[in-house]
Design a protein around this motif. Structure first.
Motif, PDB file in Angstrom:
ATOM      1  N   THR A 120      48.526  30.738  40.550  1.00 29.84           N
ATOM      2  CA  THR A 120      48.705  32.007  39.836  1.00 29.84           C
ATOM      3  C   THR A 120      50.116  32.147  39.288  1.00 29.84           C
ATOM      4  O   THR A 120      50.306  32.643  38.166  1.00 29.84           O
ATOM      5  CB  THR A 120      48.382  33.180  40.769  1.00 29.84           C
ATOM      6  OG1 THR A 120      49.154  33.067  41.980  1.00 29.84           O
ATOM      7  CG2 THR A 120      46.907  33.210  41.122  1.00 29.84           C
ATOM      8  N   ALA A 124      50.761  32.438  35.262  1.00 29.34           N
ATOM      9  CA  ALA A 124      51.457  33.614  34.746  1.00 29.34           C
ATOM     10  C   ALA A 124      52.905  33.338  34.378  1.00 29.34           C
ATOM     11  O   ALA A 124      53.533  34.151  33.705  1.00 29.34           O
ATOM     12  CB  ALA A 124      51.399  34.744  35.785  1.00 29.34           C
ATOM     13  N   LEU A 134      48.113  40.565  42.374  1.00 27.57           N
ATOM     14  CA  LEU A 134      47.045  40.647  41.373  1.00 27.57           C
ATOM     15  C   LEU A 134      45.819  41.411  41.862  1.00 27.57           C
ATOM     16  O   LEU A 134      44.854  41.541  41.118  1.00 27.57           O
ATOM     17  CB  LEU A 134      46.624  39.241  40.943  1.00 27.57           C
ATOM     18  CG  LEU A 134      47.703  38.398  40.260  1.00 27.57           C
ATOM     19  CD1 LEU A 134      47.158  37.043  39.848  1.00 27.57           C
ATOM     20  CD2 LEU A 134      48.285  39.130  39.063  1.00 27.57           C
ATOM     21  N   VAL A 179      40.211  41.525  36.863  1.00 25.45           N
ATOM     22  CA  VAL A 179      41.596  41.453  36.394  1.00 25.45           C
ATOM     23  C   VAL A 179      41.717  40.481  35.220  1.00 25.45           C
ATOM     24  O   VAL A 179      42.419  40.760  34.231  1.00 25.45           O
ATOM     25  CB  VAL A 179      42.523  41.038  37.554  1.00 25.45           C
ATOM     26  CG1 VAL A 179      43.939  40.770  37.055  1.00 25.45           C
ATOM     27  CG2 VAL A 179      42.559  42.121  38.626  1.00 25.45           C
ATOM     28  N   TYR A 180      41.039  39.355  35.297  1.00 28.04           N
ATOM     29  CA  TYR A 180      41.134  38.353  34.232  1.00 28.04           C
ATOM     30  C   TYR A 180      40.557  38.895  32.926  1.00 28.04           C
ATOM     31  O   TYR A 180      41.171  38.732  31.858  1.00 28.04           O
ATOM     32  CB  TYR A 180      40.387  37.087  34.662  1.00 28.04           C
ATOM     33  CG  TYR A 180      40.489  35.954  33.671  1.00 28.04           C
ATOM     34  CD1 TYR A 180      41.616  35.140  33.633  1.00 28.04           C
ATOM     35  CD2 TYR A 180      39.449  35.698  32.771  1.00 28.04           C
ATOM     36  CE1 TYR A 180      41.705  34.093  32.726  1.00 28.04           C
ATOM     37  CE2 TYR A 180      39.535  34.659  31.868  1.00 28.04           C
ATOM     38  CZ  TYR A 180      40.669  33.857  31.849  1.00 28.04           C
ATOM     39  OH  TYR A 180      40.767  32.835  30.940  1.00 28.04           O
ATOM     40  N   ALA A 183      42.780  41.532  31.418  1.00 29.64           N
ATOM     41  CA  ALA A 183      44.027  40.973  30.878  1.00 29.64           C
ATOM     42  C   ALA A 183      43.790  40.075  29.667  1.00 29.64           C
ATOM     43  O   ALA A 183      44.758  39.676  29.012  1.00 29.64           O
ATOM     44  CB  ALA A 183      44.762  40.172  31.964  1.00 29.64           C
ATOM     45  N   TRP A 184      42.549  39.748  29.371  1.00 23.36           N
ATOM     46  CA  TRP A 184      42.258  38.820  28.274  1.00 23.36           C
ATOM     47  C   TRP A 184      42.462  39.520  26.920  1.00 23.36           C
ATOM     48  O   TRP A 184      41.921  40.584  26.660  1.00 23.36           O
ATOM     49  CB  TRP A 184      40.833  38.315  28.381  1.00 23.36           C
ATOM     50  CG  TRP A 184      40.437  37.441  27.222  1.00 23.36           C
ATOM     51  CD1 TRP A 184      39.827  37.833  26.059  1.00 23.36           C
ATOM     52  CD2 TRP A 184      40.646  36.042  27.105  1.00 23.36           C
ATOM     53  NE1 TRP A 184      39.644  36.771  25.242  1.00 23.36           N
ATOM     54  CE2 TRP A 184      40.142  35.649  25.843  1.00 23.36           C
ATOM     55  CE3 TRP A 184      41.208  35.089  27.941  1.00 23.36           C
ATOM     56  CZ2 TRP A 184      40.179  34.335  25.408  1.00 23.36           C
ATOM     57  CZ3 TRP A 184      41.248  33.778  27.514  1.00 23.36           C
ATOM     58  CH2 TRP A 184      40.740  33.413  26.270  1.00 23.36           C
ATOM     59  N   VAL A 188      45.507  34.810  28.047  1.00 22.83           N
ATOM     60  CA  VAL A 188      46.039  35.579  29.176  1.00 22.83           C
ATOM     61  C   VAL A 188      47.553  35.428  29.183  1.00 22.83           C
ATOM     62  O   VAL A 188      48.067  34.312  29.296  1.00 22.83           O
ATOM     63  CB  VAL A 188      45.449  35.104  30.517  1.00 22.83           C
ATOM     64  CG1 VAL A 188      46.073  35.860  31.675  1.00 22.83           C
ATOM     65  CG2 VAL A 188      43.935  35.305  30.513  1.00 22.83           C
ATOM     66  N   ARG A 192      51.121  40.795  31.243  1.00 24.66           N
ATOM     67  CA  ARG A 192      49.938  41.642  31.176  1.00 24.66           C
ATOM     68  C   ARG A 192      49.049  41.421  32.392  1.00 24.66           C
ATOM     69  O   ARG A 192      48.486  42.369  32.958  1.00 24.66           O
ATOM     70  CB  ARG A 192      49.162  41.349  29.896  1.00 24.66           C
ATOM     71  CG  ARG A 192      48.003  42.318  29.657  1.00 24.66           C
ATOM     72  CD  ARG A 192      47.122  41.893  28.495  1.00 24.66           C
ATOM     73  NE  ARG A 192      47.902  41.635  27.314  1.00 24.66           N
ATOM     74  CZ  ARG A 192      47.922  40.472  26.689  1.00 24.66           C
ATOM     75  NH1 ARG A 192      47.205  39.464  27.147  1.00 24.66           N
ATOM     76  NH2 ARG A 192      48.643  40.294  25.609  1.00 24.66           N
ATOM     77  N   LEU A 193      48.923  40.163  32.828  1.00 28.66           N
ATOM     78  CA  LEU A 193      48.109  39.860  33.999  1.00 28.66           C
ATOM     79  C   LEU A 193      48.667  40.533  35.245  1.00 28.66           C
ATOM     80  O   LEU A 193      47.918  41.099  36.054  1.00 28.66           O
ATOM     81  CB  LEU A 193      48.048  38.345  34.192  1.00 28.66           C
ATOM     82  CG  LEU A 193      47.158  37.819  35.317  1.00 28.66           C
ATOM     83  CD1 LEU A 193      45.697  38.065  34.991  1.00 28.66           C
ATOM     84  CD2 LEU A 193      47.412  36.339  35.541  1.00 28.66           C
ATOM     85  N   GLY A 197      46.927  43.531  37.279  1.00 33.55           N
ATOM     86  CA  GLY A 197      46.672  43.250  38.686  1.00 33.55           C
ATOM     87  C   GLY A 197      47.243  44.311  39.605  1.00 33.55           C
ATOM     88  O   GLY A 197      46.598  44.712  40.586  1.00 33.55           O
TER      89      GLY A 197
END
Length: 374
Positions: A120, A124, A134, A179-180, A183-184, A188, A192-193, A197
């Motif tokens: 992760t 990120a 997250l 979350v994914y 954030a898309w 990603v 933003r992720l 999160g």
């Protein structure tokens, strides 16, 4: 006279030219040596290999010490002999039947959290990105608390048939996918992720708090004991599920990791090298979510291990990004060592999550201060 002789004579007439060429060759930077095995090639970094071997030795030592400590103390030589199948019958019963599930659970959970945090943070490109931040562990916790505290025969039947561990795994997976997708946006982006999160994690923690506030006091006690994160009373069936699940996910990570390395240079460079970075990133992030879910299902939401382990491994190995193998070993070493401290160095026995929180909290502040200075 041949062409070779003319060239040699020219070099004799102009000796300075040979010297200039020699200096130019000596000034070229030396390339990092590589190793090729069939169709695979590896970069040989002696320092990283040395650090990894030392971490493996330290993890094995702390693992043996954790097994030997207890009401019936067993020396380190006897522990090693028992693990090799040469111990006495009493030592074998105490180690293999009573203490091994807890120690092995700590090893598996630490490896899973370390690799999950390394993935992760690499995706990120931010040291603050971890399953804790997250919201993956919060989603798993909220799902487990819901099944523990909700009343009714249907929920009880679900808990009995599927089990609390499977419910936590499903909750972590669902939260990670949420979350994914939130954030898309044509890909990603790391910041933003993390922000999404944090928001999802706050929502899940609010749900958990509401469930604890409205549930029966006996259910609250059971849920609260699980929420702290503990290795107490681990059983072999729980350990085997976590072990095989982690091994299967690590195989997938190892296969995809070769395509993940070029992504550290940027999406454009990765695309130029033929890497399908969107698919690779999605697969690795899914593996990270599942690894965190497996860890939470086996030991509860043990905090900050996935945050601290990759950063410590990156600094020890002197790598620009968190190394996966070293992060796994640091995670295992940190969790087993924290459990050993919780059982021996403190006046009363505490869950391992209390010790990891005491270590990870100041480390998170350090990362925030360091990022603010930059």
């Amino acid at each position: 006279m041949s062409g070779a002789e003319v060239k040699a004579d020219g070099a004799d007439v102009q000796p300075g030219g040979a010297d200039v060429k020699s200096d130019a060759v000596e000034a070229e930077p030396s390339l990092t040596p590589g190793v090729r095995l069939g169709g695979l090639s590896f970069v040989w970094r002696p320092w990283v290999v040395l650090v990894t071997l030392l971490l493996a030795a330290a993890t094995f030592l702390v693992f043996c010490l954790s097994i030997g400590v207890g009401d019936f103390p067993i020396g380190l030589p006897q522990v090693v002999a028992t693990l090799l199948g040469r111990g006495e019958q009493v030592d074998e019963f105490v180690i293999m039947d009573l203490r091994m599930p807890r120690a092995l659970a700590g090893l598996v959970v630490g490896v899973a959290l370390g690799v999950s945090g390394a993935i992760t943070q690499s995706i990120a490109r931010n040291p603050l990105a971890s399953p804790d931040i997250l919201g993956i562990t919060s989603g798993a916790s909220a799902t487990a608390v819901f099944l523990v505290t909700v009343s009714g025969g249907t929920a009880a039947a679900i808990v009995d048939s599927v089990g609390l561990s499977a419910a936590a795994l499903a909750g972590g997976l669902g939260t990670g996918l949420l979350v994914y997708f939130l954030a898309w946006r044509r890909g990603v982006e790391g910041l933003r992720l993390i922000l999404i999160g944090i928001s999802v994690s706050a929502v899940m923690e609010s749900i958990t708090t509401w469930l604890l506030a409205t549930a029966d006091i006996r259910d609250v006690a059971q849920a609260q004991a699980w929420l702290v994160g503990s290795l107490d009373s681990r059983e072999w069936n729980e350990v085997w599920v976590a072990l095989w699940g982690t091994l299967a996910l690590l195989v997938v990570v190892a296969v995809v990791a070769f395509q993940f390395k070029p992504m550290h240079l940027g999406d454009d460079v990765a695309a130029g090298l033929g890497v399908r970075f969107t698919a690779v990133r999605a697969v690795l992030l899914l593996c990270a979510v599942l690894l965190a879910g497996v860890a939470v299902s086996a030991a509860g939401p043990v905090p900050f291990v996935a945050l601290v382990a990759p950063q410590v491994a990156m600094r020890l190995a002197r790598c620009p990004t968190p190394p996966l193998v070293a992060s796994a070993l640091v995670g295992a070493l940190l969790l087993i060592g924290a459990d050993l401290v919780a059982r021996t160095a403190l006046p009363i026995g505490l869950p391992v999550g209390v010790v990891t929180a005491a270590i990870g909290g100041p480390f998170l502040v350090y990362l925030l201060v360091r990022a603010n200075r930059r």
